[in-house]
Each structure stands twice: as C-alpha cells, then as structure tokens.
Design a protein around this motif. Structure first.
Motif, short mmCIF file in Angstrom:
data_model
loop_
_atom_site.label_atom_id
_atom_site.label_comp_id
_atom_site.label_asym_id
_atom_site.label_seq_id
_atom_site.Cartn_x
_atom_site.Cartn_y
_atom_site.Cartn_z
N ALA A 4 0.83 -1.21 0.00
CA ALA A 4 0.00 0.00 0.00
C ALA A 4 0.87 1.25 0.00
N GLN A 21 1.13 4.21 -2.99
CA GLN A 21 0.33 5.20 -2.26
C GLN A 21 -0.58 5.97 -3.22
N ASP A 78 -4.08 0.82 -2.91
CA ASP A 78 -3.86 1.43 -1.60
C ASP A 78 -5.20 1.72 -0.92
N ARG A 100 -6.54 0.14 2.50
CA ARG A 100 -6.85 1.02 3.64
C ARG A 100 -8.26 0.80 4.15
N ARG A 156 2.34 0.51 6.75
CA ARG A 156 2.15 1.47 5.67
C ARG A 156 2.68 2.85 6.10
#
Lengths: 276, 336
Positions: free
Chosen positions: B122, B126, B131, B135, B225
């Motif tokens: 991730a 980004q 990602d 998340r 991350r």
C-alpha cells in the motif's frame, strides 16, 4: 553530447493546480565540468534529478528533449533507466547523514553498487569496496568499510558516497550540493578529490551549488538559474564579465577580505527576471 | 563497554518491574470489595467456619505481612489454590496458558504474514486504488468488533458452508488421545506422531486464528504502511535508486530494513495483547485459554486465580519487552 536538455519543464500538482518549479531549462553537457548555481528553490536539483528520472511521483516532467547519451529519458523503460542510473551516471547527494542507509555498513553499500553493475561474488565485491574506499583517500579503508554511517564524520561519509557512485565507472557524475553539509576545510578536500577523480577518469561532472565563486573555480562552465530558468551561462573564467543583474548581485554579496565593507549589498530583485 | 552497561541496565529493570507488578496486583486484590473467605465457604456458612477460614488464610494479619508471605509463596512457584477448580492455580495456568499461546501465535503469524506485505504494498502504491482498497479493508478490520467477526465467521464457514469445524480446541473423538508434554496441542500431537489428531487440531485452530489474525492484521498493516511511507521519503532511498538497484531491492533492502525496529515494537505489543487471552474470541470459539480462565475466575471472585493469571500476563509483557529490546540491538546498529 552526454546530456541534452531542451526546454525542460517540471511541475508539481497542488490543490490549486500545477505549480511550475522548472520553467524551460536548456543545457548541454559533454565530458566537461558544468556548474549549476542558484538559490534554494531555483530548480537546479530538480533539473539534475530529472535526468535520472528520480523525481517524486507527483511531479510532471515535460521537455522538448531530455536525453542522456542519446537515450530519451522521458520515453525510456524502467529497465533502460536502471542501466543508466549508477552504471553510467552517478548521483552524489548533499548530506551523507541522510543519504547513506543507516542500517548498512559503508562497505556493504559500496559493494552493493559495484555488484549491481559488475556482478561477481560477494567476496569480490567486498574487496572491491575496500579498494574503492582507498581510492577516495580514506586512510583506513578496511575499518571504514565495516563502519555504519553514524560512526563516520560528514567528510568521511561523503567520501563513501563518492566511492559508491564511482564504483561502476560511470561517464557522468552529478553532485547535488556535495559539500553544503560539510565544514569549510573538508569542503575543499572533497571538491579537490572529486575534481581529481573526474579529470583522471575523463568523466563529465554536473556540480550543483549555491556558491558561485566556488563553482567558478572548479568548473569549466557555469549556468546560473533563477526561478526555474537558466538566466545566464558563462565560461568559468568570465564570471567577472557576468551581465545578468542576478549573477552580478550574487557575486557582489560575497564579503571580501581585500575590500572590507561595513554592509554587504542587498540583492534587489526585478520582477522582469521572471519573464522568459 | 558502554554497550554492556546499557544491556545490564535493561536486565536490571526486569526484577524491579516484576516487583512493582506483584505489589500492584496484590494491592488491587486486597482493595476490591470481595471477601475471599465468602467465596470459599459460601454466604450461608456458620460464623465460626468463616472466622476459622479467615485465620487459615492469614487474612487477619497486617497487609505488609500478608504481602511478604505472598511473595514468599510466589518465589516457590505457589500461586495458591483456585476456589473454582480446586486445583493449584499454577496447574490451571499450565493447562490454560498453552491454549492461548497456541492461538495467539497462530493469529500473530496470520497478522504479520498478511499485514506486513499489504502495508508495504500500500505504501509503495500510495494513492492508487490498491492502496485505497487495503486502507478500507484495514479500517473495517480495525473497527468491526471481534465478536461480530467471530460470529459471522462461524455462521458462514461452519453453519452454512461447513468448511470449518465447530467451536472447540479438539474434536471429541480425539479428546485426551494426545499425551501432554508442552501443553501445545499441535506440538504434542506432532511429537507423539499422532497425525490424525494433528490434522484435527489444525482444522480446529484455523478459524479462530484467522478471525483473531485478521483483526490484528489491520493494525499491523496500517502501521507498516505509515512507517514505509516515511522511510520511502528518505534520501537514502534516492541514493539506492540512483545506484541503479531494482525496485524490489530498494523497497525491501533499503526502505524496509529501516523500519524494522519500529515494526518489531508494534508486532511485539500485538503479540503481548494476544497472549493476554482474547476473552471474546475464546468464549465464542470455546477455546480453553487464559482469557476464559481469567474471566471465569473474576466472575467467581476467585482471587488467587485472578492474581496468578494477571501475573502471568504481566510476566509475558516483561519477557516480550526484554526480547524486543535485545532484538533492537541486532536490527539497528545505532542502538548497539
């Protein structure tokens, strides 16, 4: 030509739109020493890093031509770029405290660069690393090879950095303010070392600095950047004949021992300099 | 020399921490408005039985004297007797703790083996949709209560799909078949060469370990991350790229190796949290672990058991912290 840059533009995306940091830079470089001088934010580091395509992901790079030895950097594959990075063009960064990996020994980092491009066994690479450290005039290369960056002084760290970047015998060395983080006495040593290695190997050198007289002393040519543009390009010997008011301003605000002045002149900036 | 002094200081802090832990646990045990005598004899016992038991337990003595006696017992490995099980507390813990240890370790493996790569991936991507997906998954894994996750898992994989066996640590037919050596069922079964029982134990532990692992994975992935994003910004990463190294080498050998110390702290604390015994998960999956034992003792005012189990949990924290402290020295040359 080793490096051809024509009308290079670099912009960063911001919430309010694109912010242009480099606005039409054109430069060429052969096997010579070119200095780029300018204040913080003038775009000199970005120009140099764009040549190796090492800019952060949110940067937009455009150019009529951006080429290393005829290879179009903007169109090159990642694999082609990796064959340039390190192997054909090295990059020395400002502060070895941050630019060396803190959890790897100096020797391992130099050996890694050597092995990435020359192959061979780990043992051969380790031996090569010690030799390279000796070439950058480190007195006790075996001990330094086994040291971690935090155990080395700034000057020593920068020598390790130089050894690492010279390991694969590149044709071009880009030095991005290589001495700004060092003491004045060490600065001269490092510059002399770089000049010596570059001359002896017949490499090209791109030296980025904010110190105009220093660059004038070490390079063949000097490009002066201001606000994302090259405002003046001179032979190093002709610095005193500089025409652009910004270049003159930079030269004038250096204090001199021979003509002491009570107050240094203040640079008066003309908005007209921003126009192309 | 300085290196050894720092090490000695770390080691010296262990007994001090342990003493503090014992003192506080003991005081809490005495301050709570629970009468240990009533818990033993019941509230209908005649007055003289109550008085005699109080004397036998030494509860008439002043607090400092009681504490010294308690420490003396602990020094001999004696945590007293549990009212609830009428076993020695040490015997109980030796039976319940391995179950927790086994589940916690399996869950930690799931959490680390999935969480670390996901977090790294991730960070490298980004802002991309990958990602975002990672998340969101992590955020939900983090915010959905574990009992919901556990019940849903049982409903789907046991009740509906029948991919997983029902709750419990062992199927009834294998119960008591494996000779206890370490108390860790998987290890004991393997040592005894009882591969049928081993396979059964693996099947039983899979679902609770996944549920517990996934909810902890969310935290580990998030932290990985965040650490990686910072590390990837470092100038040494630019150096590594400028050397012409492959993306994988830049990411793992350079960026990742610089987050190991912080990541280890997160992992160790996660493990310690898991070893406390996941009460909810253990209850839902009928897992005979420390969490269940501790809760059960607490509800029965079984103070010896509560104090003993709390001390064991505290001790695992101390030991794990000590281990991670020693690991820092291996991972980061600046700490040496």
């Amino acid at each position: 030509m080793l490096v051809e840059i024509k009308n290079l533009r670099i912009a960063f995306s911001t919430p309010t739109g694109w912010a242009e940091a480099v606005r039409g830079v054109s430069l060429t470089l052969g096997k010579e020493k070119l200095g780029i001088v300018g204040e913080s934010g003038s775009g000199k580091s970005l120009t140099a890093r764009s040549l190796l395509r090492l800019l952060p992901g949110n940067a937009r790079v455009q150019a009529d031509r951006l080429a290393f030895d005829g290879i179009d950097v903007l169109a090159a594959s990642e694999r082609q770029m990796r064959a340039i990075r390190g192997k054909r063009a090295g990059l020395i960064l400002q502060d070895p405290k941050y630019s060396l990996n803190p959890v790897m020994t100096a020797g391992d980092q130099v050996a890694e660069a050597w092995r990435a491009h020359k192959g061979g066994s780990k043992r051969a690479a380790a031996q090569a690393a010690v030799d390279l450290l000796a070439q950058v005039l480190i007195r006790d290369p075996a001990r330094v090879a086994g040291s971690y960056p935090h155990e080395l002084s700034g000057g020593m760290g920068q020598r390790v950095m130089i050894a690492m970047m010279l390991a694969p015998d590149p044709e071009l060395l880009i030095a991005d303010e290589p001495t700004s983080a060092l003491d004045a006495t060490v600065q001269a040593e490092i510059l002399r070392l770089m000049e010596d290695l570059v001359s002896r190997r017949g490499m090209g050198l791109l030296l980025i600095s904010h110190d105009l007289p220093l660059v004038g002393h070490f390079c063949d040519r000097v490009a002066v950047m201001y606000a994302g543009r090259v405002v003046e390009e001179l032979q190093a010997g002709e610095l005193t004949h500089a025409r652009h008011p910004y270049t003159r301003g930079l030269l004038n605000c250096m204090p001199r021992l021979s003509h002491p002045e009570a107050r240094l002149p203040v640079m008066v900036r003309d908005p007209a300099w921003l126009a192309p | 020399m300085r290196r050894y002094r720092a090490l000695a200081a770390t080691l010296a802090s262990v007994p001090i921490t342990l003493f503090g832990l014992i003192l506080i646990t003991f005081l809490i045990g005495r301050v709570v408005p629970i009468d240990p005598v009533l818990a033993i004899v019941g509230d209908r016992a005649p007055q003289d039985v109550v008085a005699r038991t109080r004397l036998e337990l030494g509860l008439d003595r002043p607090l400092p004297e009681q504490f010294i006696r308690y420490v003396g017992q602990l020094a001999q490995g004696d945590f007293g007797r549990s009212v609830m099980t009428s076993n020695r507390v040490s015997t109980d813990i030796a039976r319940f703790f391995p179950a927790t240890l086994e589940l916690a370790t399996a869950a930690l493996l799931v959490a680390v083996l999935l969480g670390v790569p996901l977090g790294v991936y991730a960070a490298v991507r980004q802002g991309s949709w990958v990602d975002t997906v990672i998340r969101v998954v992590c955020l939900s894994g983090y915010s959905v209560p574990i009992f919901v996750l556990a019940l849903l898992a049982l409903l789907v994989f046991y009740a509906t799909l029948q991919w997983a066996p029902g709750p419990g640590r062992q199927s009834v037919m294998f119960d008591g078949m494996v000779e206890q050596r370490t108390g860790l069922l998987l290890v004991d079964a393997a040592l005894a060469g009882e591969w049928e029982a081993f396979r059964d134990a693996v099947k039983q532990i899979t679902l609770p370990a996944l549920v517990l692992g996934l909810s902890n994975m969310a935290y580990i992935a998030r932290m990985t991350r965040a650490f990686m994003l910072e590390s990837l910004q470092g100038e040494f990463v630019v150096t590594a790229k400028a050397k012409g190294l492959s993306a994988a080498t830049v990411i793992w050998r350079h960026a990742f190796s610089n987050i190991l110390v912080r990541l280890l702290t997160v992992i160790v604390l996660t493990y310690a949290g898991l070893l406390e015994g996941a009460v909810l998960t253990e209850t839902i999956f009928s897992w005979p672990g420390l969490g269940q034992y501790l809760t059960g003792s607490l509800l029965n005012a079984d103070m010896n058991a509560v104090l003993g189990a709390t001390l064991v949990v505290g001790l695992t924290y101390v030991v794990l912290n000590l281990l991670s402290d020693l690991m820092y020295r291996v991972l980061d040359p600046r700490v040496r």
